[in-house]
Design an enzyme around this catalytic site. Structure first.
Site, PDB file in Angstrom:
ATOM      1  N   GLU A 102      -6.861  31.172 -19.070  1.00  0.00           N
ATOM      2  CA  GLU A 102      -5.960  31.554 -17.990  1.00  0.00           C
ATOM      3  C   GLU A 102      -5.400  32.942 -18.264  1.00  0.00           C
ATOM      4  OE1 GLU A 102      -3.927  27.546 -16.183  1.00  0.00           O
ATOM      5  OE2 GLU A 102      -2.884  28.537 -17.828  1.00  0.00           O
ATOM      6  N   CYS A 103      -5.519  33.847 -17.310  1.00  0.00           N
ATOM      7  CA  CYS A 103      -4.931  35.181 -17.381  1.00  0.00           C
ATOM      8  C   CYS A 103      -5.322  35.887 -18.681  1.00  0.00           C
ATOM      9  CB  CYS A 103      -3.427  35.105 -17.193  1.00  0.00           C
ATOM     10  SG  CYS A 103      -2.681  36.692 -16.733  1.00  0.00           S
TER      11      CYS A 103
END
Length: 436
Positions: free
Chosen positions: A327-328
């Site tokens: 994520e990210c």
């Protein structure tokens, strides 16, 4: 029965977090049990709440979560004496289009829980106008009740007297006024506050904030203004499926942005979580059946991550047979390369073709609704996932097959689609909940 109160303000940066931490610690020091929550998609503040209260804090979010989920999360305050919900941005700030049960505004949570709002007002550069702002917030939405105001960063006794008189004339209670006090300022960086776990002196800072606030704010009056509250039985829990039975979770200063309610939901569903530190050159647990890399600050640690051969080789070996999701910041590390703020290009793990640059900064911020085009750990193709994106890195290349069709809160399609290749998947948004 607990006392429930929402801490909010007209805007960001006026001292909501500092006041929340100070009140929580001061009441805890007096023997009360204090539970905190964070309204909105901020994954940093809950760790500060936990440091102040000794109890885990979670996010509640009216755009991404239903009323049943919010009730379920808030019900952890059932055994507390005081329950504080810290707002995000300004009291009524949210997105233009409603989500599951609101726009993400703090006011949604205040109205839903029927808790009064304690406003933090920074009257710097003004005097009586501060009362007009407070009165406007009080009257803007009928279902939202104002408890009163704490003034922050008042310039002098004369300044305080002017603002106090105007507020009292407007029928608004003033619980206290805080002079400027550099000793309780929380350090910041580009994604918000420096994380609690990175501050060795965080306990002392919160203690000083509690002492300072207790000296200038009528804590008993604030407590009396809170709503008597007893949580109602929740119709549902958190709509999140664990990505696997045994989850290897990257966890250190570069990989720490994960919502507490997510980890709790995984464990509640029977999943086991083992943590490892890429910054310490550790790879994922070989006995795990999935690896999850949260966001964080890999752009500040890119050189170290690139040099940690055991981490990179261990992750690549893991991904040959089992799923890996990022994520990210975790997504960026799964990519081919990351260029740091100085323009230096660092090789990442290469599980995806994504290449990003922190040298070319542009803020990406907002809620995201993604419809998966292919499965990712814990979710099947076609699943609708709600999350939030916040980073300054730009995409140099994103050559792999898109993972999802991603919309912002207005319904517009965005370019940050996420990627998939082999066993690896990644998204720029942080998952909050799944629509069901």
């Amino acid at each position: 029965m607990a006392a429930g109160l929402v801490i909010s303000a007209p805007a960001s940066g006026v001292g909501k977090t500092t006041l929340t931490l100070a009140l929580a610690r001061a009441w805890r020091n007096s023997g009360l049990r204090v539970q905190c929550f964070k309204s909105g998609p901020d994954y940093i503040d809950p760790a500060f709440h936990a440091a102040a209260t000794g109890r885990a804090s979670v996010n509640v979010d009216s755009w991404a979560m239903g009323r049943g989920t919010i009730s379920h999360l808030v019900s952890r305050g059932i055994d507390a004496d005081v329950v504080l919900a810290e707002g995000s941005m300004g009291l009524f700030d949210g997105v233009a289009a409603r989500g599951v049960c609101g726009t993400g505004a703090t006011a949604d949570i205040a109205e839903m829980l029927d808790w009064p709002v304690l406003l933090v007002i920074d009257p710097s550069g003004q005097a009586q106008t501060a009362a007009a702002i407070a009165a406007g917030l009080r009257d803007y939405r009928p279902g939202v009740r104002l408890a009163g105001v704490v003034l922050n960063r008042v310039a002098s006794p004369r300044h305080e007297a002017l603002v106090r008189r105007a507020l009292l004339d407007a029928g608004i209670a003033v619980f206290g006024a805080l002079p400027r006090h550099a000793e309780i300022s929380l350090p910041k960086r580009h994604l918000g506050l420096v994380q609690a776990e990175e501050q060795a002196e965080i306990g002392k800072l919160i203690d000083e904030a509690a002492r300072f606030v207790a000296e200038h704010v009528d804590l008993d009056a604030v407590l009396r203004s809170a709503a008597t509250w007893s949580p109602q039985p929740a119709a549902s829990g958190v709509n999140v499926t664990p990505p696997g039975q045994r989850i290897a979770l990257a966890r250190d200063a570069a990989f720490s942005f994960v919502y507490p309610h997510m980890l709790e939901a995984w464990r509640a569903a029977g999943a086991e979580i083992s943590t490892f530190s890429p910054l310490a050159d550790e790879g994922p647990d070989p006995s795990a059946d999935v690896c999850w890399l949260p966001g964080g600050y890999p752009e500040l640690q890119a050189g170290k991550i690139a040099a940690n051969a055991r981490f990179r080789s261990g992750l690549r070996a893991f991904a040959e047979t089992r799923p890996v999701h990022g994520e990210c910041g975790g997504y960026m590390v799964l990519g081919t390369a990351l260029t740091d703020a100085d323009g230096i290009r660092h090789e990442m793990t290469g599980l995806l073709g994504l290449e990003t640059s922190f040298a070319k900064r542009r803020m990406h911020l907002g809620y995201r609704l993604a419809e998966l085009a292919a499965p990712m750990p814990g979710h099947q193709a076609g699943a609708r996932l709600r999350g939030h994106e916040f980073h300054y890195s730009t995409i140099v290349a994103q050559p792999d097959t898109p993972l999802a069709v991603v919309h912002d809160a207005t319904g517009a399609v965005i370019a940050e689609t996420g990627s998939r290749r082999g066993q690896a998947t990644g998204t720029f948004f942080h998952l909050i909940a799944e629509d069901r």
